[in-house]
Every structure is written in structure tokens, then in C-alpha cells.
Design an enzyme around this catalytic site. Structure first.
Site, PDB file in Angstrom:
ATOM      1  N   ARG A  58     -76.325 -11.797 123.275  1.00 11.10           N
ATOM      2  CA  ARG A  58     -75.616 -10.880 124.174  1.00 11.10           C
ATOM      3  C   ARG A  58     -76.513 -10.675 125.400  1.00 11.10           C
ATOM      4  O   ARG A  58     -77.713 -10.465 125.252  1.00 11.10           O
ATOM      5  CB  ARG A  58     -75.314  -9.533 123.485  1.00 11.10           C
ATOM      6  CG  ARG A  58     -74.266  -9.687 122.363  1.00 11.10           C
ATOM      7  CD  ARG A  58     -73.729  -8.354 121.911  1.00 11.10           C
ATOM      8  NE  ARG A  58     -72.827  -7.776 122.889  1.00 11.10           N
ATOM      9  CZ  ARG A  58     -72.384  -6.518 122.827  1.00 11.10           C
ATOM     10  NH1 ARG A  58     -72.792  -5.708 121.860  1.00 11.10           N
ATOM     11  NH2 ARG A  58     -71.550  -6.051 123.749  1.00 11.10           N
ATOM     12  N   ASN A 118     -73.869   0.680 131.430  1.00  7.53           N
ATOM     13  CA  ASN A 118     -73.370   1.101 130.110  1.00  7.53           C
ATOM     14  C   ASN A 118     -71.953   0.553 129.939  1.00  7.53           C
ATOM     15  O   ASN A 118     -71.426  -0.126 130.826  1.00  7.53           O
ATOM     16  CB  ASN A 118     -73.412   2.630 129.998  1.00  7.53           C
ATOM     17  CG  ASN A 118     -73.161   3.120 128.586  1.00  7.53           C
ATOM     18  OD1 ASN A 118     -73.764   2.621 127.633  1.00  7.53           O
ATOM     19  ND2 ASN A 118     -72.268   4.076 128.421  1.00  7.53           N
ATOM     20  N   GLN A 135     -64.966   1.423 120.503  1.00 11.43           N
ATOM     21  CA  GLN A 135     -66.154   1.962 119.830  1.00 11.43           C
ATOM     22  C   GLN A 135     -66.094   3.495 119.734  1.00 11.43           C
ATOM     23  O   GLN A 135     -66.680   4.076 118.827  1.00 11.43           O
ATOM     24  CB  GLN A 135     -67.430   1.560 120.600  1.00 11.43           C
ATOM     25  CG  GLN A 135     -67.779   0.087 120.511  1.00 11.43           C
ATOM     26  CD  GLN A 135     -67.226  -0.690 121.677  1.00 11.43           C
ATOM     27  OE1 GLN A 135     -66.176  -0.361 122.214  1.00 11.43           O
ATOM     28  NE2 GLN A 135     -67.921  -1.731 122.089  1.00 11.43           N
ATOM     29  N   ASP A 141     -77.258   0.610 128.266  1.00 14.65           N
ATOM     30  CA  ASP A 141     -77.699  -0.710 127.789  1.00 14.65           C
ATOM     31  C   ASP A 141     -78.853  -1.246 128.602  1.00 14.65           C
ATOM     32  O   ASP A 141     -79.601  -2.117 128.138  1.00 14.65           O
ATOM     33  CB  ASP A 141     -76.529  -1.698 127.820  1.00 14.65           C
ATOM     34  CG  ASP A 141     -75.581  -1.382 126.683  1.00 14.65           C
ATOM     35  OD1 ASP A 141     -74.744  -0.483 126.854  1.00 14.65           O
ATOM     36  OD2 ASP A 141     -75.732  -1.999 125.606  1.00 14.65           O
ATOM     37  N   ARG A 184     -74.130  -3.456 116.920  1.00 19.91           N
ATOM     38  CA  ARG A 184     -74.003  -3.369 118.376  1.00 19.91           C
ATOM     39  C   ARG A 184     -74.690  -2.082 118.807  1.00 19.91           C
ATOM     40  O   ARG A 184     -75.189  -1.323 117.987  1.00 19.91           O
ATOM     41  CB  ARG A 184     -72.558  -3.502 118.858  1.00 19.91           C
ATOM     42  CG  ARG A 184     -71.458  -3.107 117.950  1.00 19.91           C
ATOM     43  CD  ARG A 184     -71.406  -1.631 117.643  1.00 19.91           C
ATOM     44  NE  ARG A 184     -71.399  -0.867 118.885  1.00 19.91           N
ATOM     45  CZ  ARG A 184     -71.759   0.368 119.014  1.00 19.91           C
ATOM     46  NH1 ARG A 184     -72.206   1.065 117.967  1.00 19.91           N
ATOM     47  NH2 ARG A 184     -71.733   0.990 120.159  1.00 19.91           N
TER      48      ARG A 184
HETATM   49  O1  MRU Z   1     -70.744  -3.371 123.394  1.00 17.34           O
HETATM   50  P1  MRU Z   1     -71.560  -2.349 122.641  1.00 17.34           P
HETATM   51  O2  MRU Z   1     -70.779  -1.638 121.591  1.00 17.34           O
HETATM   52  O3  MRU Z   1     -72.847  -2.928 122.127  1.00 17.34           O
HETATM   53  O4  MRU Z   1     -71.920  -1.290 123.748  1.00 17.34           O
HETATM   54  C1  MRU Z   1     -72.680  -0.169 123.407  1.00 17.34           C
HETATM   55  C2  MRU Z   1     -72.873   0.777 124.525  1.00 17.34           C
HETATM   56  O5  MRU Z   1     -72.425   0.562 125.633  1.00 17.34           O
HETATM   57  C3  MRU Z   1     -73.718   1.985 124.281  1.00 17.34           C
HETATM   58  O6  MRU Z   1     -73.306   3.056 125.062  1.00 17.34           O
HETATM   59  C4  MRU Z   1     -75.187   1.626 124.634  1.00 17.34           C
HETATM   60  O7  MRU Z   1     -75.603   0.477 123.945  1.00 17.34           O
HETATM   61  C5  MRU Z   1     -76.098   2.736 124.340  1.00 17.34           C
HETATM   62  S1  MRU Z   1     -76.369   2.814 122.614  1.00 17.34           S
HETATM   63  C6  MRU Z   1     -77.394   3.979 122.116  1.00 17.34           C
END
Ligand code: MRU
Length: 369
Positions: free
Chosen positions: A90, A256, A205, A246, A53
């Protein structure tokens, strides 16, 4: 980055050059487990179920997914089907589509016989580009941390307190990370640091991945509940916030992990700088208004109603938090308007969160916006 002294990345080609290996991030922080992906279906599942992820890592995994697809069948039809399958895994992180577009543009004009080697080579190059971009981004971010630290030191502080949300460290990329890259550079530069780690419900996370990374690197940190950041800022306990992204629009709106917006509001109210670190592949040059245009992933409500953890006797358990019959909703991301973002940190430098700011670093995109 190092895990127990061993340089480690999140994704790499298997020794036979056919499959791809990843760290299964659903098993962290309790177990470090490597999983092999052999098919495009495996790659899709790894992205959808969040074995991997983080926007940049999703992109590189999708690129390897295209290579795995071509290995099985290099025909046009199979290539198209693989593109569609991976793109649907996703919806929010634009790096996924960016990587797939790059792969398709490279592979489509090639004869089927030439596609396999080209696909693996491009996926590997994309992984290296990600590492280089994040290392550069870290160095640019370091300049901001150095000036914050100089001010705090002059005011008598003993350390720089940084708050981060979700995991935008090396586990979210191939290596280095985005939001954590400047922190790793600052640690190397000898700046005394302490990181407030938002737990980042529902999938945690922050508590499971960011805390794990900071432990591995020996960086002082404290895990906090997602609601604590505003209180800490009101009491002067946060010097700056850094998060990843993101998808960032051409005008600097930042999408994000859910909860980022609330941190940006609290930062604005308390005069705390709010920085967003992202590689150029996270900018969606085709959109301006993040709220109107960015698809926000909704995941299984079971991620809200249940939680996974390790019992005292070492067993990994899933337990229910909510009463039977209470519905839950699980939005994965939110949008922070550009006006709340102090600066964007990219591999090309630091800029204002605005069209002019982004174009000053990426002038070749002028025709796209
Ligand atoms: O749902 P996730 O764990 O994929 O979300 C990740 C995030 O929101 C991070 O902050 C984003 O991808 C930046 S990663 C360098």
C-alpha cells in the site's frame, strides 16, 4: 481494548512463536475471525487486501512480515525482496516504510544466523511502542476534550458531540487507536460523549469498524452518511472533529482517508475545532507539501460500484450499486492542508500543525527538515 470483556489486540505472535495472528477486518462487523500469517506473502496479502489496515497497524504487520521472511530465508537477497514486496503493498501510509526501514537497518548488519531472533524481537517491540504511544496520545488528547466539555457544560449541554471519519480506533493500530484514544480516555474520565461516525465509503471503515469498536466499548454513537457532517456542524451538533492520519508532512499537512478534507473545510466554516491524532511514526519528515508529494492510493473501482453486507437471513452478500458500463474511480486518501487543522495530538503532546509546532515536540528531527 476489550471485546465482550476479553482484552484483545489486532495482531499478536502465534503460540508457537513462528506465525503471527491477526483479526481479519474484512469480516467485521458481522464475524470476528482470527487469521494466521505464516509467510511474507501472507503478510503482504493481509496488508494489500486490508485484512489489516490503518497506518500504525500496517507498519507493525510489515515488521512481522520481515520476521516471517527471515524465518524462511535470512539471506540478504531475501531480505531485500521482502522489503520491496511489503513496501509495494500500500503506498500512502508512511508507517509502512518507516517500519520496514527500521527492520532493514537492524537486520542488515547482523549475520544471517542472528537475524531471526532479532527480527521477531524488534517487531514485538514495535507493537508495544505503538500501544504505549497511542495510550500517551490518548491522555494528551483528553486535555482537549476536557476543556471542550467544560465549555459545553457551562453552556448547558448534556454531552460532548464528536465527529470522526474512517476508523482510527484500536483496529487501526495494535491497541487504543489514535483518533479514538482520547475518546476512550474521556469515557473513562466520565465525560458524557456521543460520537458521529461517518460511514466512510467506499469500504465503510466507519460504519463497520468504528461503530463496532464503539459498540464493544458501550460508547453512544450514531452512524451518518459521509455527506451529513456539514449539515450537523451548521446546526451546532458537532463540538469537535478528531481524525487520524496516514502521513503528515513536516509542515503539518495531513493525508487521511478520502473525505477528510471536506470535513475539515466544513469544520473551518463553522468554527468547529478539527484535531488530528497521530504517532510520530506517521510524520514524513522528508516532505513539506502534502498535495505535491504524498502518493494517493487508487484501489479497485469495484469497491465503489459494489457493496458488501449481511442479508436478513444472515448471508454475507456482495451487491452491485451502479449500472453496468458506468466507470468508477476509487481514490483512497486526500490531503488536508495544515491551515485547516486546529491542533495535532501526538504521543509527546499537542502542537500547532506547522513545522515549528512539530519541531517543538520532536526537536531531534531539526536536522531532517
Ligand atoms: O484505508 P485504511 O482503512 O487503511 O485507512 C485508514 C485511515 O485512513 C486512518 O484514518 C489512518 O490510517 C489513521 S489510523 C490510526
Amino acid at each position: 481494548m476489550n471485546v465482550n470483556g476479553v482484552p484483545t489486540r489486532t495482531i499478536w505472535p502465534a503460540a508457537d512463536g513462528l506465525g503471527v495472528e491477526i483479526i481479519d477486518q474484512t469480516r467485521l462487523p458481522h464475524d470476528l475471525v482470527v487469521v494466521r500469517l505464516d509467510t511474507v506473502e501472507h503478510a503482504e496479502r493481509a496488508i494489500r487486501d486490508m485484512w489489516v489496515r490503518g497506518a500504525p497497524l500496517i507498519g507493525v504487520t510489515a515488521a512481522y512480515g520481515m520476521a516471517l521472511a527471515v524465518l524462511a530465508d535470512a539471506s540478504d537477497d531475501h531480505l531485500d525482496a521482502a522489503y520491496r514486496r511489503l513496501a509495494a503493498a500500500r503506498p500512502t501510509a508512511v508507517n509502512l516504510r518507516w517500519a520496514l526501514d527500521e527492520m532493514r537497518a537492524l537486520l542488515q548488519p547482523l549475520p544471517a544466523a542472528g537475524r531471526r531472533a532479532a527480527a521477531y524481537a524488534r517487531a514485538a517491540a514495535m507493537a508495544e511502542e505503538d500501544v504505549a504511544a497511542n495510550a500517551d496520545l490518548g491522555r494528551h488528547g483528553l486535555t482537549l476534550l476536557e476543556s471542550s466539555w467544560a465549555k459545553r457544560q457551562a453552556a448547558g449541554a448534556s454531552r460532548l458531540n464528536i465527529l470522526t471519519h474512517c476508523n482510527a480506533g484500536w483496529l487501526a493500530t495494535v491497541d487504543w487507536g489514535t483518533a479514538l484514544a482520547p475518546i476512550y480516555q474521556a469515557e473513562k474520565a466520565g465525560i458524557p460523549l456521543h460520537v458521529w461516525v461517518d460511514e466512510t465509503r467506499p469500504r465503510n471503515q466507519g460504519a463497520s469498524l468504528t461503530a463496532c469498536e464503539l459498540n464493544w466499548q458501550g460508547i453512544a454513537h450514531t452512524v451518518i452518511v459521509d455527506n451529513a457532517g456539514g449539515h450537523l456542524m451548521q446546526h451546532g451538533l458537532v463540538d469537535l472533529v478528531i481524525v487520524g492520519s496516514d502521513r503528515t508532512t513536516a509542515t503539518g499537512d495531513v493525508c487521511n482517508k478520502i473525505g477528510t478534507y471536506l470535513k475539515a473545510l466544513a469544520a473551518k466554516d463553522n468554527g468547529v475545532p478539527f484535531y488530528v491524532a497521530l504517532p510520530g511514526s506517521t510524520v514524513d519528515w522528508g516532505i513539506e507539501d502534502g498535495l505535491a508529494s504524498i502518493p494517493i492510493e487508487q484501489r479497485d473501482p469495484a469497491e465503489v460500484t459494489h457493496i458488501t453486507g449481511r442479508s436478513a437471513d444472515g448471508v454475507i452478500l456482495v451487491v452491485q450499486l451502479t449500472p453496468d458500463g458506468s466507470p468508477a474511480v476509487n481514490y483512497g486518501f486526500d490531503v488536508t492542508p495544515a491551515r485547516l487543522v486546529t491542533r495535532l495530538i501526538t504521543e509527546r503532546g499537542v502542537c500547532a500543525a506547522s513545522r515549528d509546532g512539530l519541531l517543538s515536540l520532536y526537536p531531534e528531527k531539526r536536522s531532517h527538515v
